[in-house]
Design an enzyme around this catalytic site. Sequence first.
Site, PDB file in Angstrom:
ATOM      1  N   ARG A   1       2.669   0.816  10.476  1.00  0.00           N
ATOM      2  CA  ARG A   1       2.139   1.124   9.154  1.00  0.00           C
ATOM      3  C   ARG A   1       3.286   1.195   8.150  1.00  0.00           C
ATOM      4  O   ARG A   1       4.081   2.124   8.172  1.00  0.00           O
ATOM      5  CB  ARG A   1       1.394   2.466   9.192  1.00  0.00           C
TER       6      ARG A   1
ATOM      7  N   GLU B   1      -5.467  -1.918  15.193  1.00  0.00           N
ATOM      8  CA  GLU B   1      -6.404  -2.626  14.329  1.00  0.00           C
ATOM      9  C   GLU B   1      -5.695  -3.786  13.651  1.00  0.00           C
ATOM     10  O   GLU B   1      -4.730  -3.593  12.912  1.00  0.00           O
ATOM     11  CB  GLU B   1      -6.956  -1.667  13.266  1.00  0.00           C
TER      12      GLU B   1
ATOM     13  N   ARG C   1       1.327  -6.136  12.997  1.00  0.00           N
ATOM     14  CA  ARG C   1       0.696  -5.556  14.190  1.00  0.00           C
ATOM     15  C   ARG C   1       0.517  -6.599  15.287  1.00  0.00           C
ATOM     16  O   ARG C   1       0.607  -6.272  16.481  1.00  0.00           O
ATOM     17  CB  ARG C   1      -0.643  -4.930  13.823  1.00  0.00           C
TER      18      ARG C   1
ATOM     19  N   SER D   1     -10.457  -6.692  10.104  1.00  0.00           N
ATOM     20  CA  SER D   1     -11.665  -6.018   9.697  1.00  0.00           C
ATOM     21  C   SER D   1     -12.517  -7.097   9.052  1.00  0.00           C
ATOM     22  O   SER D   1     -12.077  -7.729   8.109  1.00  0.00           O
ATOM     23  CB  SER D   1     -11.282  -4.943   8.673  1.00  0.00           C
TER      24      SER D   1
ATOM     25  N   ARG E   1       0.832  -1.205   0.000  1.00  0.00           N
ATOM     26  CA  ARG E   1       0.000   0.000   0.000  1.00  0.00           C
ATOM     27  C   ARG E   1       0.864   1.251   0.000  1.00  0.00           C
ATOM     28  O   ARG E   1       1.830   1.342   0.734  1.00  0.00           O
ATOM     29  CB  ARG E   1      -0.917   0.012   1.233  1.00  0.00           C
TER      30      ARG E   1
END
Length: 422
Positions: free
Chosen positions: A274, A346, A388, A349, A259
């Site tokens: 990130r 996070e 993470r 999801s 990303r």
Amino acid sequence: MLSLQYIRENVDRVKRDVLLRNATAPIDRILQLDEERREVLQQVEALRARRNAASKAIGASKDAAGRDERIAEMRVVGDEINQLDARLKGVETELQAKLYEVPNILDPSVPRGPDETSNEVVAVVGSIPEFSFAPRPHWELGELVNGLDIERGAKMSGSRFYTLRGPLAKLQRALIQFMLDEHSKAGFTESYLPYMLSEASLYAAGQLPKFRDNLYRDAEEDYFFIPTAEVAFVNLYRDEIIPPGQLPMRFVGHTPCFRREKMSAGRDVRGIKRGHQFEKVEMFVYCEPEQSGEELEALLVRACSIPEKLGLPYRVLALCSGDIGFNSTKTFDLEIWAPGQGEWLEVSSASNCLDFQARRANIRYRTAADAPTAYPHMLNASGLALPRTVIAVMENYQREDGSIGVPEALQPYMGIDVIPAV
RNA sequence: GGAGGGGUCGCAUAGUGGUCUAGUGCGCCCGCCUGCUAAGCGGGUUCCGGGGUAACUCGGUCGAGGGUUCAAAUCCCUCCCCCUCCGCCA
């Protein structure tokens, strides 16, 4: 995408949900184009029917004079068809493009709110560890165990890259292995997937056109690097009709994800939370429409089982209308507590996309051999995201001297019970 | 990277400008026949869209997109994919 018919018949709801998402979508223009399309279509099809009949007559005719007359007539009709066709094509192209911009409808249970501050905490599980010392953030622990090297990553590739080595590299691999094993045992089919997909595949999965800025691509060839395995799983059955008796189909796979993170520039610059490249274990489900509600719950339970088995405190959020993803009708986020950084991370999801992606990817199924085709529902959930989860293990299992305990569930994978400080 | 061969309605195949409304075989579905089964006989069997309450009807669809023509599976152009051989290679 939504079906034209659905939009036509539920204009108010579609418009309301777009507003609730804090988004915009050209609904009125779509309705207008839809009408225009059908009008032109009828004209052009009537002309075609006429020409088809005439051409057949010409083929069968032995009367040379009448034949030439008909041919001349049809030449004119042909021109008309070409003109109308061009107009039709223009309308259809715009219609398709506009349809691609419409987000999914919202499940009625989705909390309303403009942004992430309105997300609802629906569960908090496990206890937040107490430390007799000030817990360190993972980037400090990473140095203490000589397992994290951010500077050399930046040297090789630039900011937002890092390298893991020794026990931390093994810890990440152990986590991936552990998660794949857990989900496989639960009946998910393990899959190895391409990490680069064609532009058409990115459209089918809903990444394009909206998220072009967030994707990496090959400069010369039609390859986009996947931002998540979800994109590949959606395309597994693109343009296919799934035969009766195969649903539900449940898959799990580990892939790297790429990303640009342009939209998040400046956020989370510290540590490895990130990056432009990260590993993720992803679950994906194709099912019949009646099942997707339960499948979403099951995916959530599945994802939660990982922090539970690792002994990590986590919470579950129901995303609100303003924060939920474009493709999703309902999403739960799973966040693990990171005591060193003092924040919730996070790591998953879980989303139900209904038939939104199936429609876009042209994936259908049948309930019986002679039944008409229908669109399956598709769901995805991370299970879970790295690094993470690595961060969470490091920060929750840290000891005062900087060493890091290995969760019991991972010990068979690592062969050690503590990562020592050096 | 080079040379060659392919892509047709689930599968296998036929089809080089108009009776192609894409044929045939296999498979599958329905029916007939039939102690049972098999065989046999008859019919059906791509997908998408438009119109219609419906029966039905119209259009598109032969890997994709363009073009030529009154008319394209068939002729022309561009592209994609698969296979074989050679080269290179983890």
